[in-house]
Scaffold this motif. Sequence first.
Motif, PDB file in Angstrom:
ATOM      1  N   PHE A 314      29.594  37.470  89.156  1.00  8.16           N
ATOM      2  CA  PHE A 314      28.489  38.314  89.593  1.00  8.16           C
ATOM      3  C   PHE A 314      29.036  39.619  90.161  1.00  8.16           C
ATOM      4  O   PHE A 314      30.190  39.700  90.587  1.00  8.16           O
ATOM      5  CB  PHE A 314      27.668  37.622  90.687  1.00  8.16           C
ATOM      6  N   SER A 315      28.175  40.560  90.213  1.00  3.87           N
ATOM      7  CA  SER A 315      28.550  41.810  90.863  1.00  3.87           C
ATOM      8  C   SER A 315      28.858  41.543  92.336  1.00  3.87           C
ATOM      9  O   SER A 315      28.101  40.871  93.033  1.00  3.87           O
ATOM     10  CB  SER A 315      27.397  42.814  90.759  1.00  3.87           C
ATOM     11  N   LYS A 316      29.980  42.102  92.822  1.00  3.05           N
ATOM     12  CA  LYS A 316      30.359  41.888  94.224  1.00  3.05           C
ATOM     13  C   LYS A 316      29.319  42.479  95.173  1.00  3.05           C
ATOM     14  O   LYS A 316      29.062  41.933  96.248  1.00  3.05           O
ATOM     15  CB  LYS A 316      31.731  42.512  94.499  1.00  3.05           C
ATOM     16  N   GLY A 317      28.716  43.562  94.760  1.00  4.75           N
ATOM     17  CA  GLY A 317      27.702  44.168  95.617  1.00  4.75           C
ATOM     18  C   GLY A 317      26.499  43.260  95.800  1.00  4.75           C
ATOM     19  O   GLY A 317      25.975  43.127  96.914  1.00  4.75           O
ATOM     20  N   GLN A 348      15.518  50.190  95.728  1.00  6.12           N
ATOM     21  CA  GLN A 348      15.405  51.083  94.576  1.00  6.12           C
ATOM     22  C   GLN A 348      16.567  50.863  93.607  1.00  6.12           C
ATOM     23  O   GLN A 348      16.384  50.893  92.382  1.00  6.12           O
ATOM     24  CB  GLN A 348      15.365  52.538  95.049  1.00  6.12           C
ATOM     25  N   GLY A 349      17.738  50.600  94.179  1.00  3.85           N
ATOM     26  CA  GLY A 349      18.891  50.270  93.331  1.00  3.85           C
ATOM     27  C   GLY A 349      18.715  48.938  92.620  1.00  3.85           C
ATOM     28  O   GLY A 349      19.098  48.782  91.452  1.00  3.85           O
ATOM     29  N   LEU A 350      18.099  47.972  93.307  1.00  2.00           N
ATOM     30  CA  LEU A 350      17.846  46.672  92.691  1.00  2.00           C
ATOM     31  C   LEU A 350      16.893  46.804  91.506  1.00  2.00           C
ATOM     32  O   LEU A 350      17.057  46.126  90.490  1.00  2.00           O
ATOM     33  CB  LEU A 350      17.264  45.703  93.725  1.00  2.00           C
ATOM     34  N   VAL A 351      15.896  47.691  91.634  1.00  2.00           N
ATOM     35  CA  VAL A 351      14.967  47.927  90.518  1.00  2.00           C
ATOM     36  C   VAL A 351      15.723  48.460  89.308  1.00  2.00           C
ATOM     37  O   VAL A 351      15.472  48.051  88.162  1.00  2.00           O
ATOM     38  CB  VAL A 351      13.849  48.898  90.937  1.00  2.00           C
ATOM     39  N   LYS A 352      16.677  49.354  89.529  1.00  2.00           N
ATOM     40  CA  LYS A 352      17.480  49.879  88.416  1.00  2.00           C
ATOM     41  C   LYS A 352      18.302  48.774  87.767  1.00  2.00           C
ATOM     42  O   LYS A 352      18.430  48.721  86.544  1.00  2.00           O
ATOM     43  CB  LYS A 352      18.395  50.992  88.929  1.00  2.00           C
ATOM     44  N   GLY A 366      19.452  40.635  90.309  1.00  3.67           N
ATOM     45  CA  GLY A 366      18.834  41.769  90.977  1.00  3.67           C
ATOM     46  C   GLY A 366      17.402  41.475  91.389  1.00  3.67           C
ATOM     47  O   GLY A 366      16.973  41.815  92.489  1.00  3.67           O
ATOM     48  N   LEU A 367      16.662  40.822  90.498  1.00  5.22           N
ATOM     49  CA  LEU A 367      15.274  40.473  90.810  1.00  5.22           C
ATOM     50  C   LEU A 367      15.199  39.455  91.939  1.00  5.22           C
ATOM     51  O   LEU A 367      14.363  39.559  92.844  1.00  5.22           O
ATOM     52  CB  LEU A 367      14.598  39.922  89.555  1.00  5.22           C
TER      53      LEU A 367
END
Length: 580
Positions: A314-317, A348-352, A366-367
């Motif tokens: 997964f993405s570390k962020g 907003q970043g999660l939506v992207k 992200g969702l």
Amino acid sequence: MAVEELQSIIKRCQILEEQDFKEEDFGLFQLAGQRCIDEGHIDQLLEVIQNEKNKVIIKNMGWNLVGPVVRCLLWNNKEDDKRKYFLMLDLLIKLCNPKELLLGLLELIEEPSGKQISQIILLLLQPLQTVIQKLHSNKAYSVGLALSTIWSQLSLLPVPYSKEQIQTDDYGLCQCCKALIEFMKPFLEEVTDERENSLENEKLKDELLKFCFKSLKCPLLTAQFLEQSEETENDPLRCFASEIIGFLSAIGYPFSKMIFNHGRKKRIWNYLEFEEEEDKQLADSLASLAYLVFVQGISIDQLPMVLRTEESVFSKGLDLLENSLLRIEDNGLLHQYLEIKSFLTVPQGLVKVMTLCPDETLRKKGLAMLQLYINKLDSQGKYTLFRCLLNTSNHSGVEAFIIQNIKNQIDISLKRTHNNKWFTGPQLISLLDLVLFLPEGAETDLLQNSDRIMASLNLLRYLVIKDNEHDNQTGLWTELGKIENNFLKPLHTGLNMSKAHYEAEIKNSQENSQEVQKSKEFCSVTVGGEEIPNMPPEMQLKVLHSALFTFDLIESVLARVEELIEIKTKSTSEENTGIK
């Protein structure tokens, strides 16, 4: 008198074309049919329904009689009458428009409370199955809507605790669980058919997965099982658990994969709607699944002796965000933090990530993180974030997700002793202004915005049902005129324009298909100013018909919303004038 009225309406409508039926005709037919039932003219009504000359009339208007017939079946104890009502119900299910029937049956299932819940579910499951199987498009959505409605009602029933309660089954939960398995089987067969591998099939699989997870949470998490002995075969809840686990395995989610990947692949399903489940609910479902397998021994023979789990990257962020959020209590993140730029840029970043990232696993993650982020905000913070994302996301699916969250917060607020000011009254109305409107009026691309529009209509339907005009807790009834002008009327116009356009494209496509067949080339169709990519004519026709089905579905829900508004306003008006 009622029979004569019905015959008069039938006689007038028989000479009309289907498209010439007026709203007045529908109302008169329903009223006369209801009076025939009330006055006991069952045989005469059956004759009308069975008459081949009335086939088109019954197809369009007959669904209005399903409710009165079902209520008679529930309350009439005369066997001869019940036999006739069953025949009438079967005929209506066979002859009427399936889209109208679907909505009508689900509304009937939503009506009762207490012991009547199981009675009506047991009565309508088979007709509901038949209706859904008659639908040629969007079957997955219809199955999901049906299962969600049924589960919502069943979750209100007490789960039997003792052996005696299981055997007596006073509230009918055990019977409903058994009947639900039979209801789901034909749809399970569709998704496990190796010859079928379409997007619609994948969506149907996901709807079944959602229901299995909900069932693991309720009723199976709190269910008590009979001791593992000869009696286990007669334990309806154990049988239900076994079937649910079997369904999971059949659609590609065996419990070994579900349990041992939890924490690594927390979100392994594919569609937006199921992401509304909170982490706690998911954990409860998986805990229930583990208990059923390892403690109750249900299907444990399917567990391999050696299990190897593949590592998920997964993405570390996202991992860091999840780790941080899980340390905060739900509703514990104060709204003032959103004034800090970095706190607002996170969602907003999660939506992207959700809408643009090519990696499916990261999109789902992200969702899930956006829902977790929402859960942690206090009420004002949720309100602020919803306004922000509705203004900036520019994505129909994301907006539908936000609208569903708004509905959830309104529901929580209405159930409290003291209303939450952010999701009732003036504050809510301000938020609804961003929801109950069409961005470009009647010119809005309804297909592109269908997820948002359906979510908005469902929210409006919920508000009309739950909030009485006298109470007006949400402020809906004060703003009804504005909602009609900004949303309902433009939507009517847009639907008419869109349906006419797509019907014309279908006609053009059919006319061109013969030329294409002669040259054995692909054809192109222009829809909404954009050309559909080259594809075989039969595939383009499927795409166009699917769009029309979407418009029909929106139109059906819109009509029901307007009907509910009319009923509520008429009732209030009669009360104010002293009419009973």
